[in-house]
Enzyme design. Structure first.
Site, short mmCIF file in Angstrom:
data_model
loop_
_atom_site.label_atom_id
_atom_site.label_comp_id
_atom_site.label_asym_id
_atom_site.label_seq_id
_atom_site.Cartn_x
_atom_site.Cartn_y
_atom_site.Cartn_z
N SER A 243 0.54 -0.97 -0.53
CA SER A 243 0.32 0.30 0.25
C SER A 243 1.30 1.56 0.24
CB SER A 243 -1.54 -0.11 1.51
OG SER A 243 -1.86 -0.59 0.85
N GLY A 281 -2.91 -0.60 -3.72
CA GLY A 281 -2.38 -0.38 -3.35
C GLY A 281 -1.82 1.83 -3.94
N PRO A 324 -7.94 -0.09 -6.61
CA PRO A 324 -8.02 1.05 -6.00
C PRO A 324 -8.50 1.00 -4.63
CG PRO A 324 -8.62 1.92 -8.12
CD PRO A 324 -8.34 0.04 -8.08
N CYS A 398 -7.18 8.76 26.59
CA CYS A 398 -6.41 8.81 27.41
C CYS A 398 -4.79 7.65 27.57
CB CYS A 398 -6.76 7.58 29.18
SG CYS A 398 -8.01 8.22 29.52
N TYR A 428 -9.62 4.53 5.25
CA TYR A 428 -9.12 3.50 6.83
C TYR A 428 -9.19 4.08 7.90
CZ TYR A 428 -6.87 0.89 2.81
OH TYR A 428 -6.87 -0.11 2.18
#
Length: 470
Positions: A243, A281, A324, A398, A428
């Site tokens: 990628s 990628g 893609p 946190c 993503y």
């Protein structure tokens, strides 16, 4: 001695060498923003004809803001570029990789614009089927498909199942026999080619969970088994080298190795493999250190590679497909945040760090923590005449590693209530989003021609509590 959770990022207030000092900190850098993004006369950023101030008021923050025109333009650009480059050969198809970002509306756009759809779980397949996506234009991936996923895919008439292991050959054959049909399969092979990218997203080297290795004859044995299976039809080979790839060099080596297998199958098994999927990628610009290729340059370069390698091996050029995802979805979307705490941390002597905290973080973008990804950002609700200052944009979770943007210049007067946009978050980010610290996931909205449309609604605390049945 255990390293600090923020690693080398901790305690260094110098700008990285790749980050240029901006002549105007309010400028929208070409390549980072979707095609309809601009600043209006009042200084606010506008996308799809909608001001970020209006989005914040009507939708709230954080929010993923998807430029529909940009997404669909990029999808059609890849479709057309590969169709044109491979037209003199045996043709090419483009499948949108749904793992980058998928929802019902996106599936419908992809179908309307003439692309196929690549899914890799039963959940992604369910989204596609509910959206009415034609089964024959769907490819099912996955390194550990369940029997239920295989059965559903075959019942839906998917165009191909990409088989990832020797065991899976038997599974797909058994389900196909149970259903009384022949399953069209591709074999995913690993070529030993490692994309020049972060280790955890370079997926073609040998030491990894995906595919059937060319080394030692595993891939050849898989071909032999599929050809011998009564309920399987071998439609081709699949290779994915990684990628965030900016040139075609890795494809040249990978294509040669896959085509060597095609030639071996022809010579030893007397079978012609007519289709080849070279994966995706293709890289995008996350900041000024990235220089991605255009769809046209990628298509013409890979077409030349495939034609040359086939000529040398005396093979007919196969029909080729590509997948893609990031290159279509990524640049189409920005994440809109509201600034909370701004903290100038003195580290001793002249060193200091300005932390700009926003109302999201690693729950909506874990890529910085997971892949050491670099993002950019912009003060998007207004312009400022103050001098640029290097800041670190962090989230509300946190974790010391809850970093959204490691280093970027923002105006020195950034303050609570300001709107900040992070570009190129369409791939993503929502797909990897979580409810860490019980933070509800943001909405995904589409903007076009001055209108706002919700694609995925904002989660609520009621949604979270509704799952807690203990």
């Amino acid at each position: 001695m255990r390293a600090h959770e923020a690693g080398a990022l901790h305690g260094n207030d110098a700008a990285p060498t790749w980050l240029p000092y901006p002549s105007d900190v309010n400028t929208l850098i070409d390549g980072l923003w979707s095609r309809t993004t601009r600043r209006t006369e009042d200084g606010a950023v506008e996308v799809g004809g909608v001001s970020v101030a209006r989005i914040a008021e009507e939708v709230g923050t954080p929010a993923f803001v998807l430029d529909e025109d940009d997404f669909r333009h990029r999808a059609r650009a890849f479709r057309d570029a590969f169709a044109e480059a491979f037209r003199p050969l045996a043709g090419a198809d483009v499948y949108y990789a749904g793992k980058a970002f998928l929802c019902g509306a996106v599936a419908r756009w992809v179908e309307e614009d003439g692309l196929g759809l690549d899914v890799c779980t039963g959940g992604e397949l369910a989204v596609a089927l509910r959206a009415g996506f034609p089964g024959e234009r769907i490819a099912l991936h996955g390194n550990n498909k369940s029997l239920a996923e295989i059965r559903r895919a075959l019942e839906a008439g998917v165009g191909r199942i990409v088989v990832d292991s020797l065991d899976e050959i038997d599974l797909v054959d058994a389900v196909a026999a149970e259903l009384g049909l022949r399953a069209a399969v591709m074999l995913r092979v690993t070529t030993g080619v490692e994309a020049h990218t972060h280790e955890f997203i370079a997926t073609a080297h040998e030491d990894q969970k995906f595919g059937l290795s060319l080394t030692g004859g595993t891939a050849f044995e898989a071909v032999r088994r599929v050809l011998a299976a009564e309920h399987l039809e071998l439609v081709g080979l699949h290779s994915h080298i990684g990628s965030q790839i900016f040139d075609t060099g890795g494809f040249e080596v990978a294509a040669r190795r896959v085509l060597d297998l095609v030639a071996q199958v022809r010579d030893e098994l007397d079978h012609t493999i007519t289709q080849l999927d070279l994966g995706g990628g293709f890289g995008v610009m996350y900041n000024t250190q990235h220089t991605p290729s255009t769809p046209e340059a990628l298509a013409s370069g890979i077409a030349g590679i495939v034609e040359k390698q086939c000529h040398e091996l005396e093979l007919e050029v196969p029909h080729v497909s590509f997948e893609p995802g990031r290159a279509i979805a990524g640049p189409s979307t920005q994440t809109l945040y509201t600034v909370g705490t701004v903290k100038d941390v003195r580290l001793g002597g002249p060193h200091h760090r300005v932390y700009v905290s926003v109302d999201g973080g690693m729950s909506d973008n874990v890529r910085t923590a997971l892949y050491d990804a670099d993002y950019s950002c912009l003060l998007s609700g207004r312009v400022s005449e103050e001098q640029p200052e290097v800041v670190r944009v962090v989230g509300k979770h946190c974790e010391s590693g809850d970093i959204v943007v490691k280093d970027e210049y923002l105006p020195a007067d950034v303050r609570r209530g300001d709107l900040v946009s992070v570009p190129v978050t369409g791939a993503y980010c929502y797909s990897l989003a979580s409810n860490y610290n019980h933070v509800p996931r943001p909405p995904v909205i589409a903007v076009k021609d001055g209108e706002i449309r919700t694609l995925i609604r904002r989660e609520t605390e009621e949604d979270l509590l509704g799952l807690d049945v203990g």
